[in-house]
Design a protein around this motif. Structure first.
Motif, mmCIF file in Angstrom:
data_model
loop_
_atom_site.group_PDB
_atom_site.id
_atom_site.type_symbol
_atom_site.label_atom_id
_atom_site.label_comp_id
_atom_site.label_asym_id
_atom_site.label_seq_id
_atom_site.Cartn_x
_atom_site.Cartn_y
_atom_site.Cartn_z
ATOM 1 N N SER A 1 -1.748 8.460 4.872
ATOM 2 C CA SER A 1 -0.470 8.872 5.235
ATOM 3 C C SER A 1 -0.488 8.879 6.732
ATOM 4 N N ASP A 2 -1.910 8.826 7.371
ATOM 5 C CA ASP A 2 -2.233 8.706 8.662
ATOM 6 C C ASP A 2 -2.108 7.338 9.088
ATOM 7 N N LEU A 3 -2.482 6.375 8.115
ATOM 8 C CA LEU A 3 -2.736 4.945 8.399
ATOM 9 C C LEU A 3 -1.597 3.919 8.245
ATOM 10 N N VAL A 4 -0.659 4.347 7.404
ATOM 11 C CA VAL A 4 0.343 3.387 6.921
ATOM 12 C C VAL A 4 1.425 3.150 7.860
ATOM 13 N N GLN B 1 2.875 -3.577 8.407
ATOM 14 C CA GLN B 1 1.939 -2.625 8.651
ATOM 15 C C GLN B 1 0.682 -2.617 8.407
ATOM 16 N N ILE B 2 0.241 -3.120 7.164
ATOM 17 C CA ILE B 2 -1.034 -3.569 6.963
ATOM 18 C C ILE B 2 -1.739 -4.270 7.856
ATOM 19 N N MET B 3 -1.024 -5.373 8.406
ATOM 20 C CA MET B 3 -1.509 -6.343 9.333
ATOM 21 C C MET B 3 -1.635 -5.586 10.628
ATOM 22 N N ILE C 1 0.799 -1.143 0.031
ATOM 23 C CA ILE C 1 -0.166 0.027 -0.013
ATOM 24 C C ILE C 1 0.734 1.347 -0.006
ATOM 25 N N LEU C 2 0.416 2.279 -0.777
ATOM 26 C CA LEU C 2 1.296 3.784 -0.910
ATOM 27 C C LEU C 2 0.448 4.631 -0.360
ATOM 28 N N ASP C 3 0.957 5.354 0.400
ATOM 29 C CA ASP C 3 0.079 6.663 0.672
ATOM 30 C C ASP C 3 0.026 7.865 -0.316
ATOM 31 N N GLU C 4 -0.533 8.819 -0.056
ATOM 32 C CA GLU C 4 -0.649 9.902 -0.861
ATOM 33 C C GLU C 4 0.807 10.670 -1.161
ATOM 34 N N ALA D 1 -11.543 0.598 3.081
ATOM 35 C CA ALA D 1 -12.521 0.958 4.166
ATOM 36 C C ALA D 1 -12.102 1.637 5.370
ATOM 37 N N ALA D 2 -10.875 1.320 5.779
ATOM 38 C CA ALA D 2 -10.192 2.161 6.921
ATOM 39 C C ALA D 2 -10.297 3.613 6.742
ATOM 40 N N MET D 3 -9.950 3.975 5.646
ATOM 41 C CA MET D 3 -9.904 5.345 5.246
ATOM 42 C C MET D 3 -11.196 5.991 5.138
ATOM 43 N N VAL D 4 -12.021 5.176 4.723
ATOM 44 C CA VAL D 4 -13.384 5.864 4.513
ATOM 45 C C VAL D 4 -14.265 5.964 5.855
ATOM 46 N N GLU D 5 -13.905 4.964 6.776
ATOM 47 C CA GLU D 5 -14.729 5.075 8.091
ATOM 48 C C GLU D 5 -14.004 5.887 8.978
#
Length: 445
Positions: free
Chosen positions: A362-365, A262-264, A250-253, A352-356
């Motif tokens: 970049s806040d999640l990766v 990190q995804i797990m 996964i790549l952030d913006e 889904a995490a981004m939407v919810e």
């Protein structure tokens, strides 16, 4: 029995060289057919998928010949992701699923992966039995019992529709711009279509396969291509798949990469908060970063480690009743949704995490700070046993002594390539470089 054909992920090698020859594929097909027809019934069926390698045509035809010679009916799916084969094996009540792919390897390689009727990869024991049958005389079916083969046109569509159901219905992707790099591989049609039908603006990359360009400067093992596209198009997220789409980065913006660890970590934390993480644990391999283990411990969760190979992760998950696991390399296994790693569905869970949450990628990766890790691959010639050399053993012993209480060392043979993988973790970068360098030098001498 000593296994020679099967590695950690099926049978793999360079196309038109042993064991990836048409002759061996025919024998493997016949052996698998004989293994699954031991009850004598004639109504058996097999689904076969493949990625976009040129050699896939050759192996597909040879496997089909072997399977039909033992009375199996073959359903040919064409290019589909590996997880689609697992899904369709179970959905279509097939006795065997076969995926022809060498995953993230270059185009000149190929492989054959087997799935059982439950959609999960075969156990070591089942593979050993098939390998034993390959080496013996295989009794063909009577002429009236020879199997049939036909192309299935709706297999990919079935998988696409299923993948969409794994995304929360309340969350649509409208307003999000997503780069998806399909590595010129098996997901070149499915991944962009799923994302577009869920409402995203899609920037497709690596969707022009020609039989030779799979994983070539694109995909999860070459994330620079997706990163450049994310920045150039001002995308909100990049999803970079490998050649058979069972792993993802996964790549952030900004183009920064989140690996499988990190995804797990993100999914484990979210699922635990929602009461959906079964067993209070995440299953990962010995390659996963020490930082992931510390992250989980800080939340009262466990990291269950296995040897390298997503099949071993899945076996531990099934044995322990866990529903989340994977590998640092990007295999994310979510048994609530799939029987094997599914890069596209993992990407949808990140979206889904981004939407919810309403947060940016970049806040999640970056869920945890990684402990410095160094991994170096050393290629060796066929027939050599470099790890048995006294100089190598001495270098390993010295490295272990220097890392005592400061980090960890892992050295293993690759199950898919003639490589020795040397991995170490240590908070001290100088020690880290010294110990890995010393072992690599000994292996290369």
């Amino acid at each position: 029995m000593t296994r020679k054909l099967f590695g950690t992920d099926g049978v793999r090698g360079q196309a038109n060289s042993w064991p990836m020859t048409a002759e061996m594929a025919l024998k493997l097909g016949a052996a698998a057919g004989r293994y699954f027809r031991r009850d004598g019934r004639n109504a058996h069926r097999v689904v076969i998928g493949k990625d976009t390698r040129l050699s896939g045509y050759m192996l597909e035809n040879a496997l089909t010949a072997g399977l039909t010679s033992t009375g199996m009916n073959v359903l040919l799916l064409g290019p589909v992701p590996t997880p689609a084969v697992g899904f369709l094996t179970r959905s279509m009540r097939a006795d065997i699923g076969i995926m022809i792919s060498a995953s993230h390897n270059p185009a000149e390689d190929n492989g054959i992966k087997f799935f059982g009727p439950d959609g999960f990869k075969l156990s070591d024991e089942a593979e050993a039995e098939i390998e034993q049958i390959v080496g013996s005389a295989i009794t063909p079916a009577q002429p009236q019992n020879i199997g049939r083969a036909k192309r299935i046109d709706d297999g990919l569509g079935r998988y696409i529709e299923y993948a969409k159901t794994t995304f929360p219905r309340r969350g649509q992707l409208a307003g999000l711009k997503v780069v998806v790099d399909c590595a010129n591989g098996a997901a070149y049609r499915a991944a962009p279509e799923v994302l577009w039908e869920l409402g995203a603006e899609v920037i497709p990359v690596g969707v022009a396969p020609n039989g030779h360009n799979i994983n070539d400067r694109c995909g999860s093992t070459h994330t620079d291509t997706a990163a450049e596209a994310v920045v150039a198009h001002g995308a909100d997220l990049g999803i970079s798949l490998d050649g058979d789409a069972d792993r993802v980065m996964i790549l952030d913006e900004t183009g920064r990469v989140a690996d499988g660890d990190q995804i797990m970590a993100l999914l484990a934390a979210r699922w635990a908060d929602a009461g959906q993480l079964r067993g209070g644990a995440l299953v990962a391999t010995v390659m996963s970063n020490l930082g992931l283990e510390r992250f989980l411990e800080g939340r009262g969760l466990r990291l269950e480690r296995t040897k390298v190979g997503d099949r071993y992760v899945v076996e531990r998950m099934r044995a322990g009743g866990f529903n989340l696991g994977g590998e640092q390399s990007g295999h994310i296994v979510m048994t609530d949704y799939a029987t094997t790693g599914d890069g596209l569905i993992a990407g949808l869970q990140f979206l889904a995490a981004m939407v919810e949450t309403g947060e940016r990628a970049s806040d999640l990766v970056r869920q945890f700070e990684t402990v410095p890790q160094m991994l170096t691959n050393v290629r060796y010639a066929a027939g050599q046993e470099p790890l048995s050399a006294a100089s190598v053993q001495a270098a390993i012993a010295d490295a272990e002594a220097r890392l005592q209480g400061k980090g960890r060392l892992l050295i293993r043979k690759s199950g898919t390539e003639p490589l020795i993988r040397v991995m170490a973790e240590c908070e001290d970068d100088a020690i880290l470089g010294d110990v890995v360098g010393g072992i690599v030098a000994a292996l290369s001498a």
